[in-house]
Write a protein that holds these residues in place. Structure first.
Motif, PDB file in Angstrom:
ATOM      1  N   PRO A 162      36.354 -40.544  31.956  1.00  0.00           N
ATOM      2  CA  PRO A 162      36.450 -40.248  33.395  1.00  0.00           C
ATOM      3  C   PRO A 162      35.296 -40.882  34.169  1.00  0.00           C
ATOM      4  O   PRO A 162      34.187 -41.018  33.645  1.00  0.00           O
ATOM      5  CB  PRO A 162      36.384 -38.720  33.431  1.00  0.00           C
ATOM      6  N   PRO A 163      35.538 -41.257  35.417  1.00  0.00           N
ATOM      7  CA  PRO A 163      34.512 -41.978  36.179  1.00  0.00           C
ATOM      8  C   PRO A 163      33.343 -41.124  36.645  1.00  0.00           C
ATOM      9  O   PRO A 163      32.259 -41.647  36.898  1.00  0.00           O
ATOM     10  CB  PRO A 163      35.285 -42.529  37.379  1.00  0.00           C
ATOM     11  N   ARG A 171      34.787 -34.465  28.671  1.00  0.00           N
ATOM     12  CA  ARG A 171      35.607 -35.226  27.717  1.00  0.00           C
ATOM     13  C   ARG A 171      34.815 -35.569  26.464  1.00  0.00           C
ATOM     14  O   ARG A 171      35.305 -35.429  25.340  1.00  0.00           O
ATOM     15  CB  ARG A 171      36.096 -36.510  28.394  1.00  0.00           C
ATOM     16  N   VAL A 172      33.570 -36.002  26.641  1.00  0.00           N
ATOM     17  CA  VAL A 172      32.726 -36.340  25.495  1.00  0.00           C
ATOM     18  C   VAL A 172      32.463 -35.108  24.645  1.00  0.00           C
ATOM     19  O   VAL A 172      32.499 -35.156  23.412  1.00  0.00           O
ATOM     20  CB  VAL A 172      31.407 -36.980  25.963  1.00  0.00           C
ATOM     21  N   ARG A 173      32.214 -33.972  25.304  1.00  0.00           N
ATOM     22  CA  ARG A 173      31.950 -32.720  24.576  1.00  0.00           C
ATOM     23  C   ARG A 173      33.128 -32.364  23.672  1.00  0.00           C
ATOM     24  O   ARG A 173      32.943 -31.879  22.555  1.00  0.00           O
ATOM     25  CB  ARG A 173      31.685 -31.601  25.579  1.00  0.00           C
ATOM     26  N   ALA A 174      34.335 -32.620  24.160  1.00  0.00           N
ATOM     27  CA  ALA A 174      35.529 -32.310  23.373  1.00  0.00           C
ATOM     28  C   ALA A 174      35.678 -33.222  22.160  1.00  0.00           C
ATOM     29  O   ALA A 174      36.386 -32.881  21.214  1.00  0.00           O
ATOM     30  CB  ALA A 174      36.770 -32.427  24.260  1.00  0.00           C
ATOM     31  N   LEU A 175      35.000 -34.371  22.191  1.00  0.00           N
ATOM     32  CA  LEU A 175      35.101 -35.329  21.088  1.00  0.00           C
ATOM     33  C   LEU A 175      33.932 -35.233  20.116  1.00  0.00           C
ATOM     34  O   LEU A 175      33.903 -35.945  19.106  1.00  0.00           O
ATOM     35  CB  LEU A 175      35.154 -36.761  21.647  1.00  0.00           C
ATOM     36  N   GLU A 186      34.760 -49.424  28.732  1.00  0.00           N
ATOM     37  CA  GLU A 186      33.922 -49.075  29.868  1.00  0.00           C
ATOM     38  C   GLU A 186      33.756 -50.260  30.797  1.00  0.00           C
ATOM     39  O   GLU A 186      33.999 -51.404  30.409  1.00  0.00           O
ATOM     40  CB  GLU A 186      32.559 -48.574  29.382  1.00  0.00           C
ATOM     41  N   THR A 187      33.375 -49.972  32.044  1.00  0.00           N
ATOM     42  CA  THR A 187      33.119 -51.015  33.027  1.00  0.00           C
ATOM     43  C   THR A 187      31.612 -51.199  33.182  1.00  0.00           C
ATOM     44  O   THR A 187      30.831 -50.286  32.900  1.00  0.00           O
ATOM     45  CB  THR A 187      33.719 -50.651  34.395  1.00  0.00           C
ATOM     46  N   GLY A 188      31.208 -52.380  33.648  1.00  0.00           N
ATOM     47  CA  GLY A 188      29.795 -52.673  33.829  1.00  0.00           C
ATOM     48  C   GLY A 188      29.066 -51.695  34.734  1.00  0.00           C
ATOM     49  O   GLY A 188      28.002 -51.167  34.364  1.00  0.00           O
ATOM     50  N   ALA A 193      25.365 -45.040  32.979  1.00  0.00           N
ATOM     51  CA  ALA A 193      25.597 -43.607  33.165  1.00  0.00           C
ATOM     52  C   ALA A 193      26.424 -43.032  32.021  1.00  0.00           C
ATOM     53  O   ALA A 193      26.165 -41.916  31.545  1.00  0.00           O
ATOM     54  CB  ALA A 193      26.285 -43.354  34.497  1.00  0.00           C
ATOM     55  N   SER A 194      27.411 -43.781  31.562  1.00  0.00           N
ATOM     56  CA  SER A 194      28.236 -43.304  30.448  1.00  0.00           C
ATOM     57  C   SER A 194      27.416 -43.181  29.171  1.00  0.00           C
ATOM     58  O   SER A 194      27.557 -42.207  28.415  1.00  0.00           O
ATOM     59  CB  SER A 194      29.416 -44.253  30.225  1.00  0.00           C
TER      60      SER A 194
END
Length: 303
Positions: A162-163, A171-175, A186-188, A193-194
């Protein structure tokens, strides 16, 4: 779609190394064709033949696919199929399949159905009884896994995160507990931040940022998530296609002796020595025989 004539047998040629070849006829159905993620030489011979022989090629962006078509001198009919027109185009492509034609589906780069609208077309084609034929080849996910030098025996592809920070961290916590490497697109502008959010939720795992794979400026950078986040935060936003690979969670440390004793005492309160040893062995992975001896000593202690 009736204004798109099917190619004639004389059109079904392709050019390799300056030599011209006739493509073999295709069986009817939806041919899902992987195309290069950067280097056109990664195009497989089967993929070239499939596109050359197809009744039409459904593509995300005809300008992108046109470069591939021109490189191999293919006389193919390109039809746009992307997230903005998929609902309108899908019935038309299904009608062509119902007429016994062969339709090739390609994405802008890599294997279709990975972060593009191809899934719904494949699902509809199968429900209608049409054959779906995979034509495998390049994949940014597999290329990044190979280049990252992180465990590949188990991995999970999570697409784009998610942006925004809150959604991304959730989302990361769920993984976090996935027992394998994690792969993200991912985008530049969002990369730093990601990476910081990944470090916050997953701990300082080893990771790799794979950028512009198979292209002239290919780059793979390894390090911990926090170090990579700091490096990219201190530099201009990177350009190009980016894949992030994060290593799997480390093994949990063995429980301390005091924790094992507390678990055994709790288990003994409601069962036999044998049952207590079995329950704690299941919970910790420790040998049942050793736990039985410890449980036996605890059970003999004077109350």
């Amino acid at each position: 779609m009736t204004d798109i004539p099917a190619p004639q047998p004389s059109d079904r040629h392709y050019v390799l190394g300056g030599a011209r070849f006739l493509a073999r006829p295709l069986e009817p159905g939806l041919h899902v064709v992987a195309t290069p993620i950067g280097n056109l030489r990664d195009m497989t011979l089967r993929a070239v033949e499939t596109m050359a022989a197809a009744s039409l090629v459904a593509c995300e962006d005809s300008r992108v696919t046109r470069r591939l078509v021109d490189h191999f001198a293919l006389a193919v009919k390109l039809v746009p199929y992307h997230e903005h027109n998929a609902a309108e185009m899908r019935p038309k492509l299904l009608a062509r399949l119902a007429a016994g034609e062969s339709v090739a589906l390609v994405s802008d780069a890599g294997t279709p159905l990975v972060s593009d609208p191809g899934f719904k077309l494949v699902e509809a084609a199968r429900e209608a009884g049409h054959r779906v034929i995979p034509v495998p080849g390049p994949s940014a996910v597999m290329a990044a896994l190979v280049a990252a030098g992180l465990p590949t025996d188990a991995f999970f592809f999570a697409g784009f995160l998610p942006p925004k920070t809150a959604g991304r961290r959730g989302r990361v916590r769920a993984l976090a507990a996935v027992p394998g490497s994690l792969v993200f697109f991912e985008t530049g502008p969002r990369l730093a931040a990601s990476l910081a959010d990944l470090a916050a939720e997953l701990g300082d795992r080893q990771a790799a940022v794979c950028r512009e794979l198979t292209k002239l400026h290919e780059e793979v950078r390894r390090g911990t998530l926090s170090a990579l986040a700091a490096d990219y935060a201190a530099a201009p936003d990177p350009k190009g296609e980016i894949v992030v690979v994060v290593g799997p969670p480390g093994e949990a440390p063995p429980p301390a002796d005091t924790d094992i004793e507390a678990m055994l005492r709790a288990a003994l309160a409601g069962g036999s020595v044998k049952d207590a040893a079995a329950a704690v062995a299941t919970a910790t992975g420790l040998p049942k025989r050793d736990l039985y001896q410890r449980a036996l000593l605890l059970a003999r202690e004077p109350g």
